[in-house]
Design an enzyme around this catalytic site. Structure first.
Site, PDB file in Angstrom:
ATOM      1  N   TYR A 169       7.928   2.481  -6.788  1.00 55.03           N
ATOM      2  CA  TYR A 169       7.245   1.135  -7.183  1.00 55.03           C
ATOM      3  C   TYR A 169       6.959   1.312  -8.667  1.00 55.03           C
ATOM      4  CZ  TYR A 169       6.722   1.311  -2.354  1.00 55.03           C
ATOM      5  OH  TYR A 169       6.873   1.288  -0.857  1.00 55.03           O
ATOM      6  N   GLU A 220       1.045  -1.308   0.045  1.00 47.82           N
ATOM      7  CA  GLU A 220      -0.126   0.060   0.101  1.00 47.82           C
ATOM      8  C   GLU A 220       1.073   1.396  -0.192  1.00 47.82           C
ATOM      9  OE1 GLU A 220      -0.844  -1.962   2.754  1.00 47.82           O
ATOM     10  OE2 GLU A 220      -2.594  -3.020   1.904  1.00 47.82           O
TER      11      GLU A 220
HETATM   12  C1  LIG Z   1      10.775   6.141  -1.329  1.00 47.28           C
HETATM   13  C2  LIG Z   1      12.471   5.834  -1.133  1.00 47.28           C
HETATM   14  C3  LIG Z   1      12.275   4.443  -0.168  1.00 47.28           C
HETATM   15  C4  LIG Z   1      13.083   5.569  -2.165  1.00 47.28           C
HETATM   16  O1  LIG Z   1      14.415   5.360  -1.935  1.00 47.28           O
HETATM   17  P1  LIG Z   1      15.819   5.658  -2.757  1.00 47.28           P
HETATM   18  O2  LIG Z   1      16.879   4.646  -2.153  1.00 47.28           O
HETATM   19  O3  LIG Z   1      16.217   7.268  -3.015  1.00 47.28           O
HETATM   20  O4  LIG Z   1      15.227   4.839  -4.156  1.00 47.28           O
HETATM   21  P2  LIG Z   1      16.232   4.518  -5.567  1.00 47.28           P
HETATM   22  O5  LIG Z   1      17.351   5.132  -5.447  1.00 47.28           O
HETATM   23  O6  LIG Z   1      16.488   3.025  -5.235  1.00 47.28           O
HETATM   24  O7  LIG Z   1      15.356   4.893  -6.569  1.00 47.28           O
HETATM   25  C5  LIG Z   1      15.144   3.784  -7.694  1.00 47.28           C
HETATM   26  C6  LIG Z   1      14.203   4.543  -8.673  1.00 47.28           C
HETATM   27  O8  LIG Z   1      12.907   4.876  -8.103  1.00 47.28           O
HETATM   28  C7  LIG Z   1      12.551   6.400  -8.767  1.00 47.28           C
HETATM   29  N1  LIG Z   1      12.761   7.251  -7.532  1.00 47.28           N
HETATM   30  C8  LIG Z   1      12.739   6.955  -6.139  1.00 47.28           C
HETATM   31  N2  LIG Z   1      12.743   8.300  -5.621  1.00 47.28           N
HETATM   32  C9  LIG Z   1      12.207   9.227  -6.522  1.00 47.28           C
HETATM   33  C10 LIG Z   1      12.067  10.469  -6.472  1.00 47.28           C
HETATM   34  N3  LIG Z   1      12.400  11.035  -5.144  1.00 47.28           N
HETATM   35  N4  LIG Z   1      11.598  11.257  -7.497  1.00 47.28           N
HETATM   36  C11 LIG Z   1      11.544  10.426  -8.748  1.00 47.28           C
HETATM   37  N5  LIG Z   1      11.638   9.074  -8.965  1.00 47.28           N
HETATM   38  C12 LIG Z   1      12.242   8.478  -7.762  1.00 47.28           C
HETATM   39  C13 LIG Z   1      13.415   6.464  -9.674  1.00 47.28           C
HETATM   40  O9  LIG Z   1      12.960   5.805 -10.773  1.00 47.28           O
HETATM   41  C14 LIG Z   1      14.661   5.948  -9.247  1.00 47.28           C
HETATM   42  O10 LIG Z   1      15.685   5.549 -10.262  1.00 47.28           O
HETATM   43  P3  LIG Z   1      16.694   6.729 -10.718  1.00 47.28           P
HETATM   44  O11 LIG Z   1      17.337   7.467  -9.522  1.00 47.28           O
HETATM   45  O12 LIG Z   1      17.699   6.272 -11.377  1.00 47.28           O
HETATM   46  O13 LIG Z   1      15.800   7.836 -11.553  1.00 47.28           O
HETATM   47  C15 LIG Z   1      12.791   7.034  -0.427  1.00 47.28           C
HETATM   48  O14 LIG Z   1      12.427   8.143  -1.016  1.00 47.28           O
HETATM   49  C16 LIG Z   1      12.449   7.245   1.052  1.00 47.28           C
HETATM   50  O15 LIG Z   1      12.798   6.453   2.086  1.00 47.28           O
HETATM   51  N6  LIG Z   1      11.455   8.010   1.179  1.00 47.28           N
HETATM   52  C17 LIG Z   1      10.610   8.079   2.806  1.00 47.28           C
HETATM   53  C18 LIG Z   1       9.935   6.647   3.086  1.00 47.28           C
HETATM   54  C19 LIG Z   1       9.134   6.449   2.457  1.00 47.28           C
HETATM   55  O16 LIG Z   1       8.207   6.874   1.656  1.00 47.28           O
HETATM   56  N7  LIG Z   1       8.898   4.811   2.095  1.00 47.28           N
HETATM   57  C20 LIG Z   1       7.778   4.244   1.078  1.00 47.28           C
HETATM   58  C21 LIG Z   1       6.529   4.088   2.042  1.00 47.28           C
HETATM   59  S1  LIG Z   1       6.751   3.070   3.476  1.00 47.28           S
END
Ligand SMILES: CC(C)(COP(=O)(O)OP(=O)(O)OC[C@H]1O[C@@H](n2cnc3c(N)ncnc32)[C@H](O)[C@@H]1OP(=O)(O)O)[C@@H](O)C(=O)NCCC(=O)NCCS
Length: 154
Positions: free
Chosen positions: A124, A112
């Site tokens: 996702y 979710e």
């Molecule tokens: C969501 C989250 C876990 C992503 O972690 P991350 O390590 O930065 O993600 P990744 O580097 O593996 O990203 C992989 C791909 O996802 C997409 N992506 C991730 N973050 C993004 C952003 N802020 N904006 C746009 N695309 C994004 C991109 O396609 C990215 O590939 P790219 O960097 O080559 O463009 C991080 O932003 C986070 O911890 N957010 C707060 C907690 C949260 O919302 N968790 C999910 C709900 S529980």
């Protein structure tokens, strides 16, 4: 590109304070007590997979949690420290979760997400999760529907 010395490995009790400190600054990450994390680490029904991402020994930069109900599993949480985001760590964590749950007989991964959580939705989407429904009023503080996403594991 993930940090050069990144290790993705099972979470242990000694990671909990690092995980909690990291999650404390992230609005969409779980803000659980130490005791709740200990309980999750021991969870057998449902079985859970908890992984930590460590950038250097003792430096926790991310985590992911899934609960298993084969043939389904739920990705309950994934989070990465702000200064380590956009380096592929969440992607690596989820791929590692998927490898482990596949070995346990899981073929469908569900999750979710808040419609307003643009970073998580982008992550996702990049991983190939598809929307399959909506849970009205699922989230509190602030109240928001949940989007239900699914990915088939092959
Ligand atoms: C969501 C989250 C876990 C992503 O972690 P991350 O390590 O930065 O993600 P990744 O580097 O593996 O990203 C992989 C791909 O996802 C997409 N992506 C991730 N973050 C993004 C952003 N802020 N904006 C746009 N695309 C994004 C991109 O396609 C990215 O590939 P790219 O960097 O080559 O463009 C991080 O932003 C986070 O911890 N957010 C707060 C907690 C949260 O919302 N968790 C999910 C709900 S529980």
């Amino acid at each position: 590109m993930t940090p050069p010395n990144l290790r993705i490995r099972p979470m242990t009790s000694s990671d909990i304070e690092g995980v909690r400190a990291m999650a404390a600054v992230l609005p969409h990450a779980p803000h659980w007590t130490h005791a709740s994390w200990e309980t999750l680490l021991c969870s057998v029904a449902p079985r859970r997979v908890l992984l930590s991402a460590e950038a250097a020994p003792g430096v926790i930069t991310g985590f992911a949690i899934a609960s298993l109900m084969p043939p389904e599993a739920e990705l309950e949480s994934v989070a990465v420290a702000p200064e380590f985001q956009r380096q592929g760590i969440a992607l690596a964590l989820i791929q590692a979760i998927e490898a482990e749950i596949r070995a346990a007989g899981v073929t469908v991964l569900l999750l979710e997400v808040r419609p307003s959580n643009a970073s998580a939705r982008a992550l996702y989407h990049a991983l190939g999760f598809a929307p399959i429904g909506r849970r009205p009023g699922y989230y509190a503080d602030p109240t928001e529907d949940a989007l239900l996403l699914q990915r088939e594991l092959h």
